[in-house]
Scaffold this motif. Sequence first.
Motif, mmCIF file in Angstrom:
data_model
loop_
_atom_site.group_PDB
_atom_site.id
_atom_site.type_symbol
_atom_site.label_atom_id
_atom_site.label_comp_id
_atom_site.label_asym_id
_atom_site.label_seq_id
_atom_site.Cartn_x
_atom_site.Cartn_y
_atom_site.Cartn_z
ATOM 1 N N LEU A 153 0.923 -1.239 -0.050
ATOM 2 C CA LEU A 153 0.094 -0.184 0.012
ATOM 3 C C LEU A 153 1.005 1.164 0.020
ATOM 4 C CD1 LEU A 153 -3.154 0.595 2.115
ATOM 5 C CD2 LEU A 153 -1.199 2.242 2.141
ATOM 6 N N ASN A 154 0.496 2.256 -0.954
ATOM 7 C CA ASN A 154 1.187 3.561 -0.790
ATOM 8 C C ASN A 154 0.107 4.566 -0.844
ATOM 9 O OD1 ASN A 154 1.797 5.778 -2.991
ATOM 10 N ND2 ASN A 154 3.762 5.206 -1.866
ATOM 11 N N ARG A 155 0.297 5.451 0.046
ATOM 12 C CA ARG A 155 -0.497 6.660 0.416
ATOM 13 C C ARG A 155 -0.402 7.945 -0.454
ATOM 14 N NH1 ARG A 155 0.795 8.649 4.960
ATOM 15 N NH2 ARG A 155 -1.246 9.460 5.401
ATOM 16 N N GLY A 156 -1.017 8.387 -0.881
ATOM 17 C CA GLY A 156 -1.128 9.599 -1.665
ATOM 18 C C GLY A 156 -2.352 10.449 -1.808
ATOM 19 N N LYS A 157 -2.251 11.608 -2.269
ATOM 20 C CA LYS A 157 -3.216 12.692 -2.561
ATOM 21 C C LYS A 157 -3.465 12.891 -3.915
ATOM 22 C CE LYS A 157 -3.453 14.917 1.991
ATOM 23 N NZ LYS A 157 -3.476 16.188 2.681
ATOM 24 N N LEU A 158 -4.732 12.810 -4.329
ATOM 25 C CA LEU A 158 -5.339 13.341 -5.619
ATOM 26 C C LEU A 158 -5.977 14.158 -5.879
ATOM 27 C CD1 LEU A 158 -5.511 9.554 -6.934
ATOM 28 C CD2 LEU A 158 -3.547 10.935 -7.338
ATOM 29 N N ALA A 159 -5.811 15.090 -6.879
ATOM 30 C CA ALA A 159 -6.851 16.016 -7.099
ATOM 31 C C ALA A 159 -8.167 15.527 -7.766
ATOM 32 C CB ALA A 159 -6.317 17.170 -7.840
ATOM 33 N N VAL A 160 -9.327 15.524 -7.214
ATOM 34 C CA VAL A 160 -10.484 15.023 -7.843
ATOM 35 C C VAL A 160 -11.405 16.142 -8.518
ATOM 36 C CG1 VAL A 160 -12.492 13.623 -7.277
ATOM 37 C CG2 VAL A 160 -10.444 13.028 -5.942
ATOM 38 N N GLU A 161 -11.854 15.624 -9.540
ATOM 39 C CA GLU A 161 -12.649 16.817 -10.380
ATOM 40 C C GLU A 161 -13.908 17.126 -9.440
ATOM 41 O OE1 GLU A 161 -14.109 17.324 -14.717
ATOM 42 O OE2 GLU A 161 -14.123 15.212 -13.926
ATOM 43 N N GLY A 162 -14.224 18.271 -9.103
ATOM 44 C CA GLY A 162 -15.371 18.637 -8.309
ATOM 45 C C GLY A 162 -15.166 18.831 -6.992
ATOM 46 N N LEU A 167 -7.691 14.846 -2.216
ATOM 47 C CA LEU A 167 -8.232 13.795 -1.195
ATOM 48 C C LEU A 167 -7.244 12.549 -0.936
ATOM 49 C CD1 LEU A 167 -11.769 13.302 -2.486
ATOM 50 C CD2 LEU A 167 -11.151 14.942 -0.572
ATOM 51 N N MET A 168 -7.345 11.942 -0.039
ATOM 52 C CA MET A 168 -6.335 10.889 0.262
ATOM 53 C C MET A 168 -6.755 9.533 -0.497
ATOM 54 S SD MET A 168 -3.618 9.752 1.841
ATOM 55 C CE MET A 168 -3.668 11.238 3.025
ATOM 56 N N ALA A 169 -5.749 8.982 -1.328
ATOM 57 C CA ALA A 169 -6.039 7.729 -1.945
ATOM 58 C C ALA A 169 -5.062 6.717 -1.391
ATOM 59 C CB ALA A 169 -5.760 8.227 -3.361
ATOM 60 N N SER A 170 -5.351 5.365 -1.841
ATOM 61 C CA SER A 170 -4.459 4.252 -1.305
ATOM 62 C C SER A 170 -4.387 3.735 -2.705
ATOM 63 C CB SER A 170 -5.095 3.322 -0.312
ATOM 64 O OG SER A 170 -5.159 3.893 0.966
ATOM 65 N N PRO A 251 -9.218 6.372 3.378
ATOM 66 C CA PRO A 251 -8.845 7.063 2.176
ATOM 67 C C PRO A 251 -10.353 6.897 1.150
ATOM 68 C CG PRO A 251 -8.073 4.730 2.085
ATOM 69 C CD PRO A 251 -8.598 5.040 3.350
ATOM 70 N N ALA A 252 -10.300 8.123 0.254
ATOM 71 C CA ALA A 252 -11.509 8.186 -0.328
ATOM 72 C C ALA A 252 -11.548 7.290 -1.564
ATOM 73 C CB ALA A 252 -11.796 9.723 -0.709
ATOM 74 N N LEU A 253 -10.165 6.968 -1.904
ATOM 75 C CA LEU A 253 -10.285 6.090 -3.106
ATOM 76 C C LEU A 253 -9.214 4.771 -3.058
ATOM 77 C CD1 LEU A 253 -9.540 9.179 -5.530
ATOM 78 C CD2 LEU A 253 -11.808 7.946 -5.010
ATOM 79 N N TRP A 254 -9.298 3.689 -3.775
ATOM 80 C CA TRP A 254 -8.482 2.842 -3.943
ATOM 81 C C TRP A 254 -8.055 2.615 -5.379
ATOM 82 C CZ3 TRP A 254 -12.266 2.029 -0.185
ATOM 83 C CH2 TRP A 254 -11.713 2.103 1.143
ATOM 84 N N GLN A 259 -0.562 1.326 -11.508
ATOM 85 C CA GLN A 259 -0.787 2.773 -12.185
ATOM 86 C C GLN A 259 -0.771 3.934 -11.496
ATOM 87 O OE1 GLN A 259 -5.161 2.011 -12.854
ATOM 88 N NE2 GLN A 259 -4.859 0.222 -14.031
ATOM 89 N N GLN A 260 0.199 3.907 -10.437
ATOM 90 C CA GLN A 260 0.569 5.330 -9.853
ATOM 91 C C GLN A 260 1.325 6.081 -10.645
ATOM 92 O OE1 GLN A 260 3.454 6.431 -8.300
ATOM 93 N NE2 GLN A 260 2.840 7.717 -6.685
ATOM 94 N N PRO A 261 2.209 5.791 -11.219
ATOM 95 C CA PRO A 261 2.865 6.549 -12.103
ATOM 96 C C PRO A 261 1.916 7.217 -13.295
ATOM 97 C CG PRO A 261 4.118 4.561 -12.026
ATOM 98 C CD PRO A 261 2.877 4.545 -11.397
ATOM 99 N N TYR A 262 0.913 6.815 -13.546
ATOM 100 C CA TYR A 262 -0.245 7.295 -14.530
ATOM 101 C C TYR A 262 -0.803 8.476 -13.968
ATOM 102 C CZ TYR A 262 -4.562 7.784 -16.921
ATOM 103 O OH TYR A 262 -5.802 8.531 -17.571
ATOM 104 N N PHE A 263 -1.068 8.510 -12.543
ATOM 105 C CA PHE A 263 -1.797 9.531 -12.093
ATOM 106 C C PHE A 263 -0.708 10.770 -11.646
ATOM 107 C CE2 PHE A 263 -4.839 6.006 -11.445
ATOM 108 C CZ PHE A 263 -5.958 6.725 -12.114
ATOM 109 N N SER A 264 0.309 10.333 -11.196
ATOM 110 C CA SER A 264 1.488 11.288 -10.678
ATOM 111 C C SER A 264 2.762 11.231 -11.930
ATOM 112 C CB SER A 264 2.127 10.703 -9.436
ATOM 113 O OG SER A 264 1.107 10.583 -8.489
ATOM 114 N N ASN A 265 2.404 12.095 -12.649
ATOM 115 C CA ASN A 265 3.624 12.044 -13.806
ATOM 116 C C ASN A 265 4.973 12.244 -13.570
ATOM 117 O OD1 ASN A 265 1.449 12.398 -15.670
ATOM 118 N ND2 ASN A 265 1.345 14.590 -15.585
ATOM 119 N N GLY A 266 5.824 11.184 -13.839
ATOM 120 C CA GLY A 266 7.086 11.126 -13.795
ATOM 121 C C GLY A 266 7.392 10.478 -12.543
#
Length: 849
Positions: A153-162, A167-170, A251-254, A259-266
């Motif tokens: 498991l790796n924790r991170g925050k993602l910008a969610v549309e709206g 929000l915290m994501a796992s 977390p709000a999302l799993w 796919q973590q590199p896809y959502f966090s560029n680079g």
Amino acid sequence: MNQFFRRLRYLVNRRRFDQELAGDMEFHREMAARAGSGNFGNSLRLREEAREAWGWTWLDRLSQDLRYAMRMLRRSPGFTVAAVLMLAIGIGVNVAAFDFFDLIFLRPVPVRHPETLLRFHRRSPQNYAFTLPYPEMAFFREHSRTLSAVLALNRGKLAVEGEDKQLMASFVTANFFSELGATARLGRVLDPARDEAVDAEPVVVLNPGFWQRHFGADPSVIGKTIRLNGKPATVIGVATSEFSGLSLDDPALWLPITQQPYFSNGSRLLTDFSADGGGVRVWGRLRPGLAPKAAEAELRSLATELRKQYPTGVWENESLPSDPGGYAKSLMIGDRSGSGSEGRDELYPVFALVTTLGLLILAVACGNLGSLLLARGVAREREIAIRVAVGAGRGRLIRQLFTESLLLALLGGAAGLAVGYIVLRSLMVLTEIPVWLDPTPDWRVTVFAIGMGFAAAILFGLTPAFEAARRRHRATVTRQLLVGAQVAASCVLLIVAGLLGRALEHAMSAYPGFEYQQVVAIDPGLARHGYSPARAQAYLDTLQSRLHAIPGVESVSLALSPPLGTRSEMAGLNIDGHAVKVQINRVDPQFFQTMKIPLLRGRNLMRGDTHAIVISESLARGAWPGQDPLGKKFTMGEDYTVVGVAGSARLVKLEDSDSVEVYFLIGMSDLPFTSVLVKTAASPEDLARSAASATKAVDPGSFPEVQLLKTGFRRKLRSAQSSALAVSVLGSIADLLACLGIVGVVAYAVSQRTKEIGIRMALGARPGQILSLILRRFSGPVVVGLLVGVGGAAGLSSLLRAELYGISHLDPIAYLAAMGVFVATVVVAALLSARRALRVDPLRALRYE
């Protein structure tokens, strides 16, 4: 064994055996009469002797005692209700504390086979970390034979549309849900075969709370596309509310970790062996029949093998210790890392303190109830005398009276179980603890409540029972001891509440050693987006120049661990042969100016200072008392030289007055993980908005996190506010119970000395003399109780030293205020009760029996 089964057979068939015995005895009586012998004996006594031979007479007597106790309690409903309420409070507080302990340490989290789940962390002679690099985890997953499955498991925050904020994501391995036995409320959960493939489309599983808040619990959300960090992802399911996710963050999302590199560029999470910027939490499923030590030994061997391929990525002599992973305690460890030892577990002292406070409340309740039972024994003097006259022995009386106390305690234990559940449930709702942590009492909590009931029965019931059986109701030593115990326990609780209140006041008004009101912290999250040190330096240089251009900005600096944040680094340093735990921070030379931390001696850090450090004044005073710290050296892997002494600043733990800090110059490798601190002379709220825009403009693909330090300051104080409020409530309850106990004891004393009071008043005694006569007897126990309470509070408060925000655990203001409040309430309660003596009619008193 035959005798046991014979007695058991009689217990099961006792009604039939009694009837047969009665019939046999009647037959033999008739036979004796025909033979001319009328001396058959007392048939009732013979039947009793027969029952005793069968060995279950005690059960009959217990049943009789219980029925009689129930009748007596029903005849005094006011006394019964008051006693049960006192016990419910005393036992309920302890039940709530034990229930929480049970939730954290003893009760498995709701996952499949929690007993086989292990959480692993890294350890070497110099370092420790509770996260592992993803490539190392993947190597273990591929080659381990002692583990049937490995989860990450790796924790991170993602910008969610709206959404206004990230929000915290796992990010989890695709086998995460299936290995934990989780199912979907709607749709499906992650599937290793479908969602971990190289060409798998981006998918997300929603937290039920987020689904209800963001989508209005719309069941048609399955299959829809939402944008996370500006990237599309398909909603494939909604998790159940019972799913723990092996995290207390809720977390709000799993999402699939691949796919973590896809959502966090680079992001280089999947390829980078450096766990400094994130890493993954790792659990393993132990194969049947194997011990945790077998898995640890295998992983250590695998780590040694992997180090041959990646000598800079795997630590030298790295081991992988494990903890039971199926319990909430393992989820509270977080992502800590540092050097030296891992430090002591901070949870056990907290539970020890809470347990002590709970037992003090129970002691006050039991002392109060004991006083009531002593007074009740006087009211039953005639009944006890009659029972003695008809042959009841002292043991029989004690057993009967103690049975009444035991019944009261069991009723109080049942009520305490309900009170404890309500208290803990309310606290968990207020503190927003995840809903899957269910405080419903299990068998351990139920047994604990019953045990507390038995202990309470012994505490408050045994002494009054002995006193009543000896028919020494006018002896006051026992009552005075009970009053003294109540005073001492109440005094301890009030003093601890006073200390916590004073600490909170001090924390809110005193200067913590650094500026926080006008400072904004920016975390650009460069490591999450795969920035190299050189690229991060270019980004930070550009960002700092743009921030300097914002009107009102006075200073900009960099820090690896921003003040009042969630990131911190502890290290065990060797100073002149002594091991010292310190807070490590890596900063640039402008940090002290931005945070307004004064340099007391020496010089500031300068570019190129690879082996120079600045230490806090508290560390200099503790490590080299009476010596000049400048030029001193200590070892942390390498030798470092002290070039400056800065003012003490509690940057991480506001409450810890013993906190010590060491500042290193920030290095190139630290820049991708660095936060930016900005001090303004204008409104920090306006600066936060401008800083967020400036940060976003440097790299439109980044999603920076901007926070006011004063917001972090208030968040750090929440636990202190909750603790002060909880202990204040406990202290107030103890004070109230003690006052009620003293009111009852004084009223009892007045009733016992009514005739004496009447004679004194008839002879001309003044009201002040009458009051002095009544209260003098109890002044001694109160004074002794106060002294014992002060001593107990001094000892107990030493456990709170790290939570008192810089004030002494012997703070005289807190002690005097608590004692003043207690003495004032006790005096008022005693005077109100003693006034009854002034209303005694001398003529009636002389006729008083």
